[in-house]
Scaffold this motif. Structure first.
Motif, PDB file in Angstrom:
ATOM      1  N   LEU A  79       0.855  -1.184   0.000  1.00 25.27           N
ATOM      2  CA  LEU A  79       0.000   0.000   0.000  1.00 25.27           C
ATOM      3  C   LEU A  79       0.890   1.233   0.000  1.00 25.27           C
ATOM      4  N   VAL A  80       0.687   2.108  -0.987  1.00 24.24           N
ATOM      5  CA  VAL A  80       1.507   3.306  -1.115  1.00 24.24           C
ATOM      6  C   VAL A  80       0.599   4.532  -1.172  1.00 24.24           C
ATOM      7  N   VAL A  81       0.815   5.455  -0.251  1.00 24.72           N
ATOM      8  CA  VAL A  81       0.139   6.745  -0.274  1.00 24.72           C
ATOM      9  C   VAL A  81       1.138   7.769  -0.795  1.00 24.72           C
ATOM     10  N   ILE A  82       0.757   8.493  -1.849  1.00 28.46           N
ATOM     11  CA  ILE A  82       1.646   9.498  -2.432  1.00 28.46           C
ATOM     12  C   ILE A  82       1.058  10.870  -2.171  1.00 28.46           C
ATOM     13  N   ASP A  83       1.663  11.605  -1.264  1.00 34.29           N
ATOM     14  CA  ASP A  83       1.175  12.943  -0.936  1.00 34.29           C
ATOM     15  C   ASP A  83       1.690  13.943  -1.969  1.00 34.29           C
ATOM     16  N   ASP A  84       0.766  14.684  -2.554  1.00 38.28           N
ATOM     17  CA  ASP A  84       1.106  15.597  -3.641  1.00 38.28           C
ATOM     18  C   ASP A  84       1.242  17.024  -3.121  1.00 38.28           C
ATOM     19  N   PRO A 128       1.555  12.418  -8.981  1.00 32.20           N
ATOM     20  CA  PRO A 128       1.734  11.486  -7.864  1.00 32.20           C
ATOM     21  C   PRO A 128       1.441  10.035  -8.249  1.00 32.20           C
ATOM     22  N   ALA A 129       0.474   9.818  -9.140  1.00 35.33           N
ATOM     23  CA  ALA A 129       0.192   8.446  -9.579  1.00 35.33           C
ATOM     24  C   ALA A 129       1.394   7.859 -10.302  1.00 35.33           C
ATOM     25  N   SER A 130       2.042   8.669 -11.133  1.00 33.46           N
ATOM     26  CA  SER A 130       3.217   8.205 -11.871  1.00 33.46           C
ATOM     27  C   SER A 130       4.384   7.920 -10.932  1.00 33.46           C
ATOM     28  N   VAL A 131       4.553   8.773  -9.936  1.00 36.21           N
ATOM     29  CA  VAL A 131       5.626   8.563  -8.955  1.00 36.21           C
ATOM     30  C   VAL A 131       5.423   7.237  -8.226  1.00 36.21           C
ATOM     31  N   GLY A 132       4.201   6.970  -7.818  1.00 32.64           N
ATOM     32  CA  GLY A 132       3.918   5.718  -7.114  1.00 32.64           C
ATOM     33  C   GLY A 132       4.129   4.498  -7.986  1.00 32.64           C
ATOM     34  N   ALA A 133       3.727   4.603  -9.251  1.00 29.75           N
ATOM     35  CA  ALA A 133       3.881   3.468 -10.162  1.00 29.75           C
ATOM     36  C   ALA A 133       5.338   3.181 -10.478  1.00 29.75           C
ATOM     37  N   ASP A 134       6.196   4.210 -10.417  1.00 29.11           N
ATOM     38  CA  ASP A 134       7.608   4.051 -10.772  1.00 29.11           C
ATOM     39  C   ASP A 134       8.465   3.515  -9.624  1.00 29.11           C
ATOM     40  N   LEU A 135       7.917   3.385  -8.439  1.00 32.09           N
ATOM     41  CA  LEU A 135       8.686   2.860  -7.319  1.00 32.09           C
ATOM     42  C   LEU A 135       9.130   1.431  -7.602  1.00 32.09           C
ATOM     43  N   SER A 136      10.262   1.056  -7.040  1.00 35.02           N
ATOM     44  CA  SER A 136      10.762  -0.299  -7.263  1.00 35.02           C
ATOM     45  C   SER A 136       9.813  -1.321  -6.650  1.00 35.02           C
ATOM     46  N   TRP A 137       9.729  -2.478  -7.298  1.00 33.67           N
ATOM     47  CA  TRP A 137       8.805  -3.524  -6.856  1.00 33.67           C
ATOM     48  C   TRP A 137       9.498  -4.487  -5.896  1.00 33.67           C
ATOM     49  N   SER A 229       2.368  -4.577 -16.793  1.00 32.15           N
ATOM     50  CA  SER A 229       2.999  -4.583 -18.113  1.00 32.15           C
ATOM     51  C   SER A 229       2.156  -3.798 -19.123  1.00 32.15           C
ATOM     52  N   SER A 230       0.842  -3.861 -19.001  1.00 35.54           N
ATOM     53  CA  SER A 230      -0.048  -3.128 -19.905  1.00 35.54           C
ATOM     54  C   SER A 230      -0.026  -1.642 -19.583  1.00 35.54           C
ATOM     55  N   TYR A 231       0.051  -1.338 -18.300  1.00 36.61           N
ATOM     56  CA  TYR A 231       0.174   0.057 -17.876  1.00 36.61           C
ATOM     57  C   TYR A 231       1.424   0.689 -18.481  1.00 36.61           C
ATOM     58  N   LEU A 232       2.535  -0.055 -18.454  1.00 36.90           N
ATOM     59  CA  LEU A 232       3.775   0.441 -19.054  1.00 36.90           C
ATOM     60  C   LEU A 232       3.639   0.578 -20.562  1.00 36.90           C
ATOM     61  N   ALA A 233       2.919  -0.357 -21.185  1.00 31.87           N
ATOM     62  CA  ALA A 233       2.808  -0.372 -22.643  1.00 31.87           C
ATOM     63  C   ALA A 233       2.096   0.868 -23.182  1.00 31.87           C
ATOM     64  N   ILE A 234       1.147   1.423 -22.403  1.00 36.78           N
ATOM     65  CA  ILE A 234       0.431   2.617 -22.874  1.00 36.78           C
ATOM     66  C   ILE A 234       1.046   3.908 -22.335  1.00 36.78           C
ATOM     67  N   GLY A 235       2.178   3.772 -21.630  1.00 31.38           N
ATOM     68  CA  GLY A 235       2.860   4.953 -21.113  1.00 31.38           C
ATOM     69  C   GLY A 235       2.392   5.397 -19.758  1.00 31.38           C
ATOM     70  N   GLY A 236       1.444   4.652 -19.146  1.00 32.31           N
ATOM     71  CA  GLY A 236       0.970   4.982 -17.809  1.00 32.31           C
ATOM     72  C   GLY A 236       0.431   6.398 -17.702  1.00 32.31           C
ATOM     73  N   HIS A 237       0.475   6.942 -16.502  1.00 29.94           N
ATOM     74  CA  HIS A 237       0.007   8.314 -16.289  1.00 29.94           C
ATOM     75  C   HIS A 237       0.933   9.330 -16.954  1.00 29.94           C
ATOM     76  N   ARG A 238       2.170   8.926 -17.185  1.00 30.31           N
ATOM     77  CA  ARG A 238       3.084   9.823 -17.902  1.00 30.31           C
ATOM     78  C   ARG A 238       2.581  10.069 -19.320  1.00 30.31           C
ATOM     79  N   GLY A 239       1.931   9.076 -19.902  1.00 29.34           N
ATOM     80  CA  GLY A 239       1.414   9.216 -21.249  1.00 29.34           C
ATOM     81  C   GLY A 239       0.179  10.088 -21.354  1.00 29.34           C
TER      82      GLY A 239
END
Length: 400
Positions: A79-84, A128-137, A229-239
């Motif tokens: 669970l990740v909370v990203i404060d913007d 903030p959504a992009s920052v959270g998605a880019d965190l290491s797994w 993997s699909s999120y990455l394929a469409i560029g995620g929130h960065r896209g």
């Protein structure tokens, strides 16, 4: 034909068509029910739940509490909370919730999104959504890792995590999104939200969104479950960094990439209360309305006309009929019956919603006021969106 009879007849006919369309498109639409099993699907090696948060003092504690209560035991979940860069105590409240959590099987982080990249336009929660998605797994490969984006005004019910992942894995979904049950607390919400829910249900048909061969695409931002993997394929929130209505843009990208979109009713498992006051509702819908119709002036004007005819027309006809009677004019029985029928159909729409989704019929007789409020929201949304003046979310200025 007299004006009153014309207005009441048109409203009655359209309300009847609306009721039939609602039953065909929403009443029989697929919905997600609670899973009877807590077994983790083989297609999920790790789930990351992301909650982007900006000035969520009123929501964050209850949101996180509901998430923790809904989590299945001993699943690999983070669970990740990203404060913007909240100006209130959102981060402190999230940290307090994390420290008070007794679950030892849950990985939990509260992070700061940090400043947006210079020279780039990032709207709303995309950064903030992009920052959270880019965190290491912590583990797993991208094809079996899942991202669940939740808004802080969402309240999950037990069973939804298991059911959503099992559904997504079994159907080969790349994005599974759930339409939540809209909760209302203030009068402004009771006036506007039931009407908006009706328009969204018809404007973005669930069956068409689920059809791979149909370009119609919709996602409910409060609950979006992506295969990583699909999120990455469409560029995620960065896209979609510059998009204010990012959920709709992400759903369209999924379909354009020939990936699988799965859109279900989640009214039994996900609750959403969007606004707590008239001011918040006004800011929210004037931010989104014109964008929701793709900045199309014709669609915007049409939405106002439809809302006024359906939800204000019967009451205007009734008021005119009463005025005519008070002034001593003759009232034709056919006119009185037609006006009465239109009012009954307004109530029938809310009774149908109560039957199908458990929505209370509270303040149904004020639908006319809700219609006029929407009629004021739409031109304000056009003005704000096209000029950028006063186009804000929680006081933060958006770029046009």
């Amino acid at each position: 034909m007299p004006l009153i009879l014309c207005l009441a007849s048109a409203s009655s006919a359209c309300l009847l068509l609306l009721l039939l369309a609602l039953e065909l498109q929403l009443g029989r639409a697929p919905r997600l029910g609670a899973s009877g099993s807590q077994e983790r699907p083989s297609g999920c090696s790790w789930l990351r739940i992301l909650v982007p948060a900006y000035n969520e003092h009123d929501n964050i504690t209850d949101c996180l509490g509901a998430i923790v209560a809904a989590l299945p035991p001993d699943w690999p979940i983070e669970l990740v909370v990203i404060d913007d860069a909240s100006s209130d105590d959102t981060q402190a409240l999230a940290d307090s919730a994390r420290l008070a959590c007794l679950r030892t099987d849950l990985s939990w982080r509260v992070v700061q999104a940090g400043p947006r990249p210079g020279g780039e336009r990032w709207s709303g929660k995309n950064w903030p959504a992009s920052v959270g998605a880019d965190l290491s797994w912590p583990g797993g490969d991208a094809s079996s890792q899942w991202l669940l984006f939740l808004d802080a005004d969402v309240r999950l019910r037990p069973g939804v995590i298991e059911a959503a992942l099992q559904e997504a894995c079994s159907q080969g979904s790349d994005l599974l999104t759930l339409a939540p049950r809209l909760e209302c607390s203030c009068l402004a919400e009771w006036l506007v939200q039931p009407i908006v829910a009706t328009l969204l249900g018809l404007g973005f048909p669930i069956r068409r969104s689920n059809d791979p061969d149909d370009p119609t695409a919709f996602a409910a931002g409060p609950f979006m479950l992506f295969r990583y993997s699909s999120y990455l394929a469409i560029g995620g929130h960065r896209g979609v960094a510059s998009e204010v209505v990012e959920d709709l843009a992400l759903a369209r990208k999924i379909k354009q990439a020939n990936l699988r979109l799965r859109y279900l009713l989640g009214v039994d498992l996900v609750d959403l209360q969007m606004y707590r006051s008239l001011a918040a509702l006004w800011e929210g819908w004037t931010k989104n309305w014109f964008l929701g119709v793709d900045r199309n002036w014709f669609k915007a004007a049409g939405s106002v006309g439809v809302v006024l005819l359906l939800f204000a027309g019967p009451w205007v006809a009734a008021a005119l009929l009463l005025l005519q009677q008070l002034l001593g004019g003759a009232v034709m029985p056919l006119t009185a019956i037609t006006v009465g029928a239109s009012l009954v159909l307004v109530l029938a729409i809310r009774l149908w919603s109560s039957w199908r989704f458990g929505t209370p019929i509270r303040f149904w007789w004020l639908s006319w006021l809700g219609a006029f409020l929407i009629a004021a929201i739409v031109p304000a949304s056009i003005w704000k969106t096209t000029t950028g003046r006063g186009w804000t979310w929680r006081g933060r200025l958006l770029e046009g």
